[in-house]
Design a protein around this motif. Sequence first.
Motif, PDB file in Angstrom:
ATOM      1  N   MET A   1      16.610  -0.566 -15.795  1.00 14.98           N
ATOM      2  CA  MET A   1      15.269  -1.090 -15.476  1.00 14.98           C
ATOM      3  C   MET A   1      15.203  -1.471 -13.988  1.00 14.98           C
ATOM      4  SD  MET A   1      13.228  -4.349 -17.120  1.00 14.98           S
ATOM      5  CE  MET A   1      13.132  -3.554 -18.716  1.00 14.98           C
ATOM      6  N   ALA A   2      14.073  -1.128 -13.337  1.00 19.72           N
ATOM      7  CA  ALA A   2      13.922  -1.435 -11.914  1.00 19.72           C
ATOM      8  C   ALA A   2      13.782  -2.932 -11.715  1.00 19.72           C
ATOM      9  CB  ALA A   2      12.690  -0.726 -11.356  1.00 19.72           C
ATOM     10  N   ARG A   3      14.299  -3.406 -10.615  1.00 23.24           N
ATOM     11  CA  ARG A   3      14.181  -4.816 -10.277  1.00 23.24           C
ATOM     12  C   ARG A   3      12.735  -5.137  -9.908  1.00 23.24           C
ATOM     13  NH1 ARG A   3      19.616  -5.597  -6.493  1.00 23.24           N
ATOM     14  NH2 ARG A   3      21.131  -5.161  -8.161  1.00 23.24           N
ATOM     15  N   PRO A   4      12.353  -6.445  -9.992  1.00 23.48           N
ATOM     16  CA  PRO A   4      10.961  -6.810  -9.702  1.00 23.48           C
ATOM     17  C   PRO A   4      10.446  -6.283  -8.368  1.00 23.48           C
ATOM     18  CG  PRO A   4      12.099  -8.645 -10.711  1.00 23.48           C
ATOM     19  CD  PRO A   4      13.144  -7.579 -10.485  1.00 23.48           C
ATOM     20  N   ARG A   5      11.259  -6.390  -7.300  1.00 22.37           N
ATOM     21  CA  ARG A   5      10.791  -5.915  -5.993  1.00 22.37           C
ATOM     22  C   ARG A   5      10.571  -4.406  -6.008  1.00 22.37           C
ATOM     23  NH1 ARG A   5      14.113  -9.066  -1.178  1.00 22.37           N
ATOM     24  NH2 ARG A   5      13.270 -11.151  -1.565  1.00 22.37           N
ATOM     25  N   GLN A   6      11.481  -3.699  -6.687  1.00 22.64           N
ATOM     26  CA  GLN A   6      11.322  -2.253  -6.785  1.00 22.64           C
ATOM     27  C   GLN A   6      10.075  -1.901  -7.586  1.00 22.64           C
ATOM     28  OE1 GLN A   6      15.156  -1.348  -8.546  1.00 22.64           O
ATOM     29  NE2 GLN A   6      15.923  -0.529  -6.599  1.00 22.64           N
ATOM     30  N   GLN A   7       9.848  -2.666  -8.651  1.00 22.67           N
ATOM     31  CA  GLN A   7       8.652  -2.426  -9.460  1.00 22.67           C
ATOM     32  C   GLN A   7       7.381  -2.665  -8.651  1.00 22.67           C
ATOM     33  OE1 GLN A   7       9.308  -5.014 -12.841  1.00 22.67           O
ATOM     34  NE2 GLN A   7      10.173  -3.343 -14.052  1.00 22.67           N
ATOM     35  N   ASP A   8       7.373  -3.748  -7.877  1.00 19.49           N
ATOM     36  CA  ASP A   8       6.207  -4.038  -7.037  1.00 19.49           C
ATOM     37  C   ASP A   8       5.983  -2.920  -6.024  1.00 19.49           C
ATOM     38  OD1 ASP A   8       5.846  -6.401  -8.380  1.00 19.49           O
ATOM     39  OD2 ASP A   8       6.746  -7.662  -6.824  1.00 19.49           O
ATOM     40  N   ALA A   9       7.067  -2.430  -5.436  1.00 16.76           N
ATOM     41  CA  ALA A   9       6.962  -1.357  -4.441  1.00 16.76           C
ATOM     42  C   ALA A   9       6.427  -0.084  -5.085  1.00 16.76           C
ATOM     43  CB  ALA A   9       8.314  -1.101  -3.791  1.00 16.76           C
ATOM     44  N   ARG A  10       6.888   0.202  -6.288  1.00 14.87           N
ATOM     45  CA  ARG A  10       6.426   1.413  -6.967  1.00 14.87           C
ATOM     46  C   ARG A  10       4.960   1.298  -7.366  1.00 14.87           C
ATOM     47  NH1 ARG A  10      11.746   2.667 -10.799  1.00 14.87           N
ATOM     48  NH2 ARG A  10      13.141   3.224  -9.066  1.00 14.87           N
ATOM     49  N   ARG A  11       4.554   0.109  -7.790  1.00 14.90           N
ATOM     50  CA  ARG A  11       3.150  -0.097  -8.130  1.00 14.90           C
ATOM     51  C   ARG A  11       2.270   0.084  -6.891  1.00 14.90           C
ATOM     52  NH1 ARG A  11       1.725  -2.807 -12.856  1.00 14.90           N
ATOM     53  NH2 ARG A  11       0.042  -3.900 -11.775  1.00 14.90           N
ATOM     54  N   GLU A  12       2.697  -0.476  -5.773  1.00 16.11           N
ATOM     55  CA  GLU A  12       1.927  -0.317  -4.529  1.00 16.11           C
ATOM     56  C   GLU A  12       1.863   1.153  -4.109  1.00 16.11           C
ATOM     57  OE1 GLU A  12       0.086  -2.391  -2.672  1.00 16.11           O
ATOM     58  OE2 GLU A  12       0.386  -3.822  -4.311  1.00 16.11           O
ATOM     59  N   HIS A  13       2.979   1.862  -4.308  1.00 17.41           N
ATOM     60  CA  HIS A  13       3.003   3.288  -3.981  1.00 17.41           C
ATOM     61  C   HIS A  13       2.000   4.050  -4.842  1.00 17.41           C
ATOM     62  CE1 HIS A  13       4.489   7.163  -2.729  1.00 17.41           C
ATOM     63  NE2 HIS A  13       4.852   7.484  -3.962  1.00 17.41           N
ATOM     64  N   LEU A  14       1.917   3.695  -6.113  1.00 17.61           N
ATOM     65  CA  LEU A  14       0.980   4.367  -7.013  1.00 17.61           C
ATOM     66  C   LEU A  14      -0.470   4.006  -6.691  1.00 17.61           C
ATOM     67  CD1 LEU A  14       2.933   4.046 -10.382  1.00 17.61           C
ATOM     68  CD2 LEU A  14       2.589   6.118  -9.005  1.00 17.61           C
ATOM     69  N   ILE A  15      -0.691   2.768  -6.280  1.00 19.95           N
ATOM     70  CA  ILE A  15      -2.051   2.382  -5.868  1.00 19.95           C
ATOM     71  C   ILE A  15      -2.467   3.196  -4.648  1.00 19.95           C
ATOM     72  CG2 ILE A  15      -3.473   0.501  -4.954  1.00 19.95           C
ATOM     73  CD1 ILE A  15      -1.720  -1.431  -6.627  1.00 19.95           C
ATOM     74  N   GLY A  16      -1.560   3.349  -3.691  1.00 24.95           N
ATOM     75  CA  GLY A  16      -1.849   4.173  -2.518  1.00 24.95           C
ATOM     76  C   GLY A  16      -2.104   5.612  -2.899  1.00 24.95           C
ATOM     77  N   ALA A  17      -1.350   6.127  -3.862  1.00 19.63           N
ATOM     78  CA  ALA A  17      -1.552   7.497  -4.324  1.00 19.63           C
ATOM     79  C   ALA A  17      -2.912   7.642  -4.999  1.00 19.63           C
ATOM     80  CB  ALA A  17      -0.435   7.886  -5.293  1.00 19.63           C
ATOM     81  N   ALA A  18      -3.309   6.626  -5.758  1.00 12.17           N
ATOM     82  CA  ALA A  18      -4.623   6.658  -6.404  1.00 12.17           C
ATOM     83  C   ALA A  18      -5.738   6.668  -5.360  1.00 12.17           C
ATOM     84  CB  ALA A  18      -4.778   5.457  -7.330  1.00 12.17           C
ATOM     85  N   ARG A  19      -5.580   5.867  -4.324  1.00 11.59           N
ATOM     86  CA  ARG A  19      -6.567   5.870  -3.238  1.00 11.59           C
ATOM     87  C   ARG A  19      -6.711   7.263  -2.645  1.00 11.59           C
ATOM     88  NH1 ARG A  19      -5.496   0.554   0.474  1.00 11.59           N
ATOM     89  NH2 ARG A  19      -6.510   1.928   1.980  1.00 11.59           N
ATOM     90  N   ALA A  20      -5.582   7.893  -2.356  1.00 12.60           N
ATOM     91  CA  ALA A  20      -5.609   9.232  -1.754  1.00 12.60           C
ATOM     92  C   ALA A  20      -6.229  10.250  -2.705  1.00 12.60           C
ATOM     93  CB  ALA A  20      -4.190   9.652  -1.372  1.00 12.60           C
ATOM     94  N   ALA A  21      -5.916  10.140  -3.993  1.00 17.25           N
ATOM     95  CA  ALA A  21      -6.457  11.084  -4.970  1.00 17.25           C
ATOM     96  C   ALA A  21      -7.973  10.935  -5.105  1.00 17.25           C
ATOM     97  CB  ALA A  21      -5.784  10.866  -6.328  1.00 17.25           C
ATOM     98  N   THR A  47       1.906   6.285 -16.087  1.00 21.18           N
ATOM     99  CA  THR A  47       1.499   5.583 -17.311  1.00 21.18           C
ATOM    100  C   THR A  47       2.474   4.469 -17.685  1.00 21.18           C
ATOM    101  OG1 THR A  47       2.608   7.303 -18.634  1.00 21.18           O
ATOM    102  CG2 THR A  47       0.246   7.569 -18.206  1.00 21.18           C
ATOM    103  N   TYR A  48       3.693   4.514 -17.177  1.00 18.78           N
ATOM    104  CA  TYR A  48       4.631   3.428 -17.415  1.00 18.78           C
ATOM    105  C   TYR A  48       4.172   2.158 -16.701  1.00 18.78           C
ATOM    106  CZ  TYR A  48       8.858   0.567 -17.080  1.00 18.78           C
ATOM    107  OH  TYR A  48       9.758  -0.474 -17.131  1.00 18.78           O
ATOM    108  N   TYR A  49       3.690   2.321 -15.461  1.00 17.87           N
ATOM    109  CA  TYR A  49       3.256   1.162 -14.681  1.00 17.87           C
ATOM    110  C   TYR A  49       1.801   0.798 -14.937  1.00 17.87           C
ATOM    111  CZ  TYR A  49       7.612   1.198 -12.067  1.00 17.87           C
ATOM    112  OH  TYR A  49       8.935   1.121 -11.724  1.00 17.87           O
ATOM    113  N   PHE A  50       1.001   1.784 -15.327  1.00 11.72           N
ATOM    114  CA  PHE A  50      -0.424   1.546 -15.583  1.00 11.72           C
ATOM    115  C   PHE A  50      -0.806   2.274 -16.864  1.00 11.72           C
ATOM    116  CE2 PHE A  50       0.220   1.384 -10.985  1.00 11.72           C
ATOM    117  CZ  PHE A  50      -0.288   0.129 -10.691  1.00 11.72           C
TER     118      PHE A  50
END
Length: 201
Positions: A1-21, A47-50
């Motif tokens: 399981m990813a650590r909290p900081r890694q999870q936060d970073a991945r969520r932010e990365h996905l939010i940025g990807a959603a913006r671009a999409a 879908t794991y994060y959202f």
Amino acid sequence: MARPRQQDARREHLIGAARAAIIQRGLGATRVRDVADQAGVATGTVTYYFRELDELFDLVFAQAVNRFCTERENDAASRADPREQLAAVLRSGLPTGPDDELCCLLYEFSPQARRRPGDARLRKQLYERQVALYERILVAGAETGAFVPRSPPAEIAANLVALEDAYGYHVIAQTSMSRAGAEAHLFGYAALATADTLLAP
């Protein structure tokens, strides 16, 4: 399981990807696969994060709310003079140019409000906070004598937000209004509405 900081970073990365999409495909056409492709991950990661795509869209919209509400409210609160407050808020209410990503995103969300109750709720909250910010500044300026409102402050505030939305669209679409022209018109109306000849871009 990813650590909290890694999870936060991945969520932010996905939010940025959603913006671009959304910018690339439009809000109505964006799917989980589009976000995954932008992020360079499998759809299962998204879908794991959202669990719901709407949750991701809400976070994208929240970033725009932060810019057009929270940051502007803080900027106004940091200034004592209502005239300086109004000028600062007027300047920050327009896109910086046609490539202003957050503004482009807001214009993607607005047409969906009729079909998506969640978007309508978010758009209503954004509008009401912007109007309330302008109204507070106008009332404070009237109390100090800096402004002599020629209409009820709530009406002037609503008109300022409407003008921001209308002029901002033209700036983004590069149709009939440049950023400089939009700012001049916005300040011009504010000066007339407040009888403040010193208010200038």
